[in-house]
Design an enzyme around this catalytic site. Sequence first.
Site, PDB file in Angstrom:
ATOM      1  CE  LYS A 175      -2.834   2.997   2.729  1.00 25.18           C
ATOM      2  NZ  LYS A 175      -1.982   4.086   2.226  1.00 25.18           N
TER       3      LYS A 175
ATOM      4  CD  GLU B   8      11.867   2.813   9.879  1.00 31.52           C
ATOM      5  OE1 GLU B   8      11.922   3.622  10.841  1.00 31.52           O
ATOM      6  OE2 GLU B   8      11.881   3.164   8.692  1.00 31.52           O
TER       7      GLU B   8
ATOM      8  CB  CYS C  71      12.665   7.132   9.983  1.00 25.03           C
ATOM      9  SG  CYS C  71      13.758   6.192   8.946  1.00 25.03           S
TER      10      CYS C  71
ATOM     11  CD  GLU D 293       9.403  10.976  13.585  1.00 28.90           C
ATOM     12  OE1 GLU D 293       8.285  10.464  13.659  1.00 28.90           O
ATOM     13  OE2 GLU D 293      10.366  10.455  13.000  1.00 28.90           O
TER      14      GLU D 293
HETATM   15  O1  TXE Z   1       1.994   8.738   8.802  1.00 18.03           O
HETATM   16  P1  TXE Z   1       1.071   7.482   8.978  1.00 18.03           P
HETATM   17  P2  TXE Z   1       1.625  10.237   8.596  1.00 18.03           P
HETATM   18  C1  TXE Z   1       5.828  10.064  11.567  1.00 18.03           C
HETATM   19  C2  TXE Z   1       6.159  11.533  11.427  1.00 18.03           C
HETATM   20  C3  TXE Z   1       4.914  12.106  10.880  1.00 18.03           C
HETATM   21  C4  TXE Z   1       3.866  11.273  11.580  1.00 18.03           C
HETATM   22  C5  TXE Z   1       2.542  11.181  10.857  1.00 18.03           C
HETATM   23  O2  TXE Z   1       6.413  12.079  12.691  1.00 18.03           O
HETATM   24  O3  TXE Z   1       4.764  13.449  11.209  1.00 18.03           O
HETATM   25  O4  TXE Z   1       4.424   9.976  11.630  1.00 18.03           O
HETATM   26  O5  TXE Z   1       2.742  10.915   9.478  1.00 18.03           O
HETATM   27  C6  TXE Z   1      -1.180   4.288   6.440  1.00 18.03           C
HETATM   28  N1  TXE Z   1      -4.184   1.137   9.146  1.00 18.03           N
HETATM   29  N2  TXE Z   1       6.319   9.302  10.451  1.00 18.03           N
HETATM   30  O6  TXE Z   1       0.295  10.612   9.156  1.00 18.03           O
HETATM   31  O7  TXE Z   1      -0.331   7.847   9.306  1.00 18.03           O
HETATM   32  C7  TXE Z   1      -1.131   5.562   5.637  1.00 18.03           C
HETATM   33  O8  TXE Z   1      -2.145   5.566   4.649  1.00 18.03           O
HETATM   34  C8  TXE Z   1      -3.229   0.858   8.256  1.00 18.03           C
HETATM   35  C9  TXE Z   1       7.551   8.608  10.622  1.00 18.03           C
HETATM   36  O9  TXE Z   1       1.798  10.482   7.165  1.00 18.03           O
HETATM   37  O10 TXE Z   1       1.784   6.610   9.926  1.00 18.03           O
HETATM   38  C10 TXE Z   1       0.286   5.493   5.079  1.00 18.03           C
HETATM   39  O11 TXE Z   1       0.340   4.619   3.963  1.00 18.03           O
HETATM   40  N3  TXE Z   1      -2.504   1.803   7.619  1.00 18.03           N
HETATM   41  C11 TXE Z   1       7.818   7.660   9.535  1.00 18.03           C
HETATM   42  C12 TXE Z   1       1.061   4.862   6.232  1.00 18.03           C
HETATM   43  O12 TXE Z   1       0.084   4.253   7.082  1.00 18.03           O
HETATM   44  C13 TXE Z   1      -2.781   3.086   7.890  1.00 18.03           C
HETATM   45  C14 TXE Z   1       7.358   8.021   8.202  1.00 18.03           C
HETATM   46  C15 TXE Z   1       1.877   5.844   7.064  1.00 18.03           C
HETATM   47  O13 TXE Z   1       1.043   6.881   7.497  1.00 18.03           O
HETATM   48  C16 TXE Z   1      -3.782   3.441   8.819  1.00 18.03           C
HETATM   49  C17 TXE Z   1       6.091   8.670   8.198  1.00 18.03           C
HETATM   50  C18 TXE Z   1      -4.505   2.397   9.461  1.00 18.03           C
HETATM   51  N4  TXE Z   1      -5.461   2.652  10.366  1.00 18.03           N
HETATM   52  C19 TXE Z   1       5.639   9.313   9.291  1.00 18.03           C
HETATM   53  N5  TXE Z   1      -3.820   4.794   8.907  1.00 18.03           N
HETATM   54  C20 TXE Z   1       9.126   6.952   9.449  1.00 18.03           C
HETATM   55  N6  TXE Z   1       9.267   5.874  10.191  1.00 18.03           N
HETATM   56  O14 TXE Z   1       9.993   7.265   8.659  1.00 18.03           O
HETATM   57  C21 TXE Z   1      -2.878   5.263   8.049  1.00 18.03           C
HETATM   58  N7  TXE Z   1      -2.247   4.240   7.433  1.00 18.03           N
END
Ligand code: TXE
Length: 490
Positions: free
Chosen positions: A174, A249, A283, A382
Amino acid sequence: MMRRFRQYIDGEFVDAARSFESIDPATGDAWSLMPEADAADVDRAVTAAHRALHDLSWSGLTPTARGRLLYRLGDLLEEQAQALAELETRDTGKVIRETSAQVAYIAEYYRYFGGLADKIEGAHLAVDKPDMEVYLRREPIGVVAAVVPWNSQLFLAAVKIGPALAAGCTVVVKASEDGPAPLLEFAQLVDQAGFPPGVVNIITGFGDPCGQRLTSHPLVSRIAFTGGPETARHVVRNSAENLSHVTLELGGKSPVLVFDDADLDNACNAIIAGIFAASGQSCVAGSRLLVQNSIHDTLVSMLSERVGKIKIGDPSDPATEMGPLATARQHRKAVEVIQSSVKAGAVLTAGGKVPPGHERGFYLEPTILQCPNNDIPCSREELFAPVLSVMRFDTEADGIAFANDTCFALAAGIFTNDLRRAHRLIRSVKAGVVWVNTYRAISPVVPFGGFGWSGLGREGGRESVMEYTRPKAVWINSSTCPFPDPFIMR
Ligand code: TXE
């Protein structure tokens, strides 16, 4: 006419019933239409992956043949690296000089995992029963749900798709709803590489219903998730539906410690790369700089001067060093936290606002905030933005205490020329990756990941392939004697 992308399900490029606009972060304008996968699309993709898992066109391939397909995928990726990099830059705002280098390097990940496909070994066990031959087979764990966020989607997908396919699993990826273009386009290469239909499926859509349905799907055996800790908690709850294995992660608040014996020019460059590369949306961003008292002012003024020279602009221009943030949401959050941090006592030393002339799009100046303690919002949360929190420390013990005063534990940087001190610090800091006198170095060979709020499990390295297998214990009785008394365990 906006460019329209399609999802890749069961070897076919297909539209979804609905689509959504993808925004160019450099302008804030919609530039393309993305397929919005709903629960039915997820079901079709997972069902295809489940069928492909047991189809002889995939399950009947030798591990070496699986490895060759991965190798071919790596070669195709290398050939198309520039085009994919341009797409990633357009859809996420990440500067072209970074996407070009990164996408080309991802090919090495596919080759590395391809090379591991026929090196997944079970074991022969020396059991305490002389007539028994016991061995362990390593079998593919099943259908994998790979969920990635917007930053470095091709890379974050590669460290999931690569080991999953090497192990003989099938995958539904996804892509994030933010910036999915490069991953949807990458499906063309999967198709060309010759994977049987259903082995790799690539969809995109919103967290709910797409991510929600995918991570709670009864046919999914393993979830590999990259994203934020809040979403990760949902994913873990979803995984309970099917009791699937999970790796997470999840970002960090990584400390970079600089001691008074460090080479400051080297440290300065590494710190800048650690927090301002990818506009801080990484990250491993070294977002908390901890500097020993005696060099604090010197280092902060070196950093402020260097930050003032960072070339901000159009991410597709090779001369640009820092582009916009990927989304309006991220931009809003960063600006709010900068403001609340200043209110809480942080001193703004550089940046902090929208750069003049860049009012369109989601630009933010590289920002340095000096924090009187570790309880300022910018040193706790973060941000995923180009915001560096700086704190001073006196003794080595103080530095370690500050570094470890966080719920996250992903990466840490240590700058010192004292080898004994480096070893003490390596042992003491809470992190899954420690860089000494460098920062942000990665390789397919090295496991990557953290613990605490930074996640569970590792991606990359040999072990990551084993995480996509499950052991099967096989007992073979070589005795010619009849089976003994059935009511005694042996
Ligand atoms: O990430 P999300 P977001 C951190 C960073 C950022 C915060 C929020 O601090 O500001 O997270 O970012 C999918 N079930 N990182 O909101 O929501 C979503 O569609 C299953 C750190 O963009 O975690 C996307 O494909 N999946 C990080 C993915 O999860 C779901 C990188 C990530 O989105 C879902 C990104 C659900 N219920 C953000 N809800 C790193 N580790 O590098 C959403 N998603």
